[in-house]
Design an enzyme around this catalytic site. Structure first.
Site, PDB file in Angstrom:
ATOM      1  N   SER A 149      44.322   4.845  -3.442  1.00  0.00           N
ATOM      2  CA  SER A 149      44.172   5.835  -2.369  1.00  0.00           C
ATOM      3  C   SER A 149      45.312   6.841  -2.481  1.00  0.00           C
ATOM      4  CB  SER A 149      44.145   5.141  -0.999  1.00  0.00           C
ATOM      5  OG  SER A 149      43.854   6.063   0.029  1.00  0.00           O
ATOM      6  N   THR A 150      46.138   6.982  -1.451  1.00  0.00           N
ATOM      7  CA  THR A 150      47.206   7.977  -1.456  1.00  0.00           C
ATOM      8  C   THR A 150      48.138   7.788  -2.655  1.00  0.00           C
ATOM      9  OG1 THR A 150      47.138   7.904   0.958  1.00  0.00           O
ATOM     10  CG2 THR A 150      49.004   9.037  -0.057  1.00  0.00           C
ATOM     11  N   HIS A 194      40.015   6.898  -3.171  1.00  0.00           N
ATOM     12  CA  HIS A 194      39.668   7.529  -1.902  1.00  0.00           C
ATOM     13  C   HIS A 194      39.853   9.039  -1.986  1.00  0.00           C
ATOM     14  CE1 HIS A 194      40.778   3.581   0.404  1.00  0.00           C
ATOM     15  NE2 HIS A 194      39.608   3.496  -0.224  1.00  0.00           N
ATOM     16  N   MET A 254      47.335   4.084   1.253  1.00  0.00           N
ATOM     17  CA  MET A 254      47.540   3.829   2.665  1.00  0.00           C
ATOM     18  C   MET A 254      46.499   2.842   3.174  1.00  0.00           C
ATOM     19  SD  MET A 254      47.432   6.704   5.718  1.00  0.00           S
ATOM     20  CE  MET A 254      48.359   7.828   4.677  1.00  0.00           C
ATOM     21  N   ASP A 283      42.581  -1.357   2.394  1.00  0.00           N
ATOM     22  CA  ASP A 283      41.339  -1.446   1.632  1.00  0.00           C
ATOM     23  C   ASP A 283      41.609  -2.046   0.252  1.00  0.00           C
ATOM     24  OD1 ASP A 283      38.646  -1.145   1.009  1.00  0.00           O
ATOM     25  OD2 ASP A 283      38.901   0.899   0.276  1.00  0.00           O
TER      26      ASP A 283
END
Length: 353
Positions: free
Chosen positions: A165-166, A192, A285, A288
């Site tokens: 993600s991030t 993401h 972040m 998940d």
């Protein structure tokens, strides 16, 4: 606790005022300055001393990417890009993530009248990327290499799955680059991103890496040596029939916090491939992927998580570690080499038990 110092950079006066209004409602934020160009930001950077910058990429003068480069050289702090999905805009945004921006928000998704949703997302990201603790910036020296491992028998794996993600785009690129050009299994990636950006992400990787990289489509066969990026807005699962592995795409469940979901991909791998899976969970972040990795670990799959020191956000990997779902936690620069060993691509193959 002192307020988070934010600099807002956008050539739109309306957007600057809207973002300032959003942030001013939160007592944790202090807007220390606004600028309409990169030149104006750089002229005040040392005076403002921001903890984080929100940056538009489409600006007159030196533009967003050159501005980002200068910020990373002079004062490498978290930069959140406010982007807009256009044919030209998506690749530029992906490029910004590889040049040091920690995250981005697609401002086209939010109403120009009601900025509440934008405000909630922006504040959440600002708080997360400025949280105290170790955080990776642009690498100033090569990350440590994987520790030497004793020779052993090589397990026979069938699938590699990656979640991020991030901070993920450059991390995913690094892992894929370190895998090399001959990977004996298909690779499925959940990164993401908002709708409209994953295709540009896949195209960038395909242009830079020796591997074949593309967005995956529904019921596509998953072939060794190819990398499949889950399209934003759809969940991807791995399924199997008599001919082998293939992908299933679906918008359901719609109430998932992330679509695609790393948990969904990992859980399907646990169900259909099990112990013959290698799973990697990178910076991001939230949580998940942790539950899905736990299911994979229970099958005997080989699970790797990025460590705290090299993660831009140590959220998803930490959640997996706390569930004892990650067999190993490694620096980003060691993950690709370790995966090579596990997959049997390194003659000094490491233990897989």
């Amino acid at each position: 606790m002192r307020a988070i110092r934010v600099a807002v950079v956008d050539d739109s006066s309306f957007l600057r005022k809207a973002v300032v209004k959003i942030l001013s409602r939160d007592s944790r934020m202090e807007v220390v300055g606004t600028a309409a160009t990169g030149e104006a930001l750089l002229a005040e950077l040392d005076n403002w001393r921001p903890d984080v910058i929100t940056l538009d990429l489409s600006m007159p003068g030196m533009g967003g990417l050159r501005t980002l480069d200068q910020v990373m050289r002079r004062r490498p702090i978290p930069v959140i890009v406010l982007s807009a999905v256009t044919r030209e805009g998506a690749p530029v945004t992906i490029e910004a993530l590889h040049r040091g921006a920690v995250d981005f928000i697609d401002k086209q998704r939010y109403s120009l009248v009601d900025f509440q949703a934008l405000g909630e997302v922006l504040v959440e990201k600002i708080v997360e990327v400025t949280r105290p603790g170790p955080r990776a910036r642009r690498a100033v020296r090569p990350p440590p290499a994987a520790p030497p491992a004793a020779p052993a028998l090589v397990s026979n794996y069938e699938l590699l799955v990656i979640g991020a993600s991030t901070g993920g785009p450059p991390a995913v690129q690094r892992v894929l680059r370190d895998l090399g050009e001959r990977v004996p299994v298909p690779v499925v990636v959940v990164q993401h991103m908002p709708v409209g950006f994953t295709r540009a992400f896949a195209e960038r990787l395909n242009n830079l890496l020796p591997l074949s990289v593309r967005e995956v489509y529904d019921e596509e066969r998953l072939l060794p040596g190819s990398v499949y990026i889950a399209p934003a807005g759809l969940h991807v699962e791995v399924d199997r029939d008599a001919e082998g592995l293939f992908a299933r795409l679906s918008p359901l469940p719609e109430d998932s916090r992330h679509r695609p979901s790393v948990d969904g991909l990992f859980a399907s791998a646990a169900s259909r491939v099990g112990a013959r899976t290698v799973a990697i969970l990178l910076t991001g972040m939230g949580t998940d992927g942790a539950a899905g990795m736990s299911r994979l670990a229970a099958t005997g799959a080989f699970t790797l998580a990025q460590d705290r020191e090299t993660s831009v956000i140590y959220g998803m990997p930490r959640a997996a570690v706390e569930l004892n779902a990650a067999r190993e936690s490694l620096p980003l620069g060691a993950i690709g080499a370790r995966a090579r060993q596990v997959l049997g691509l390194d003659p000094r193959a490491a233990r897989t038990s």
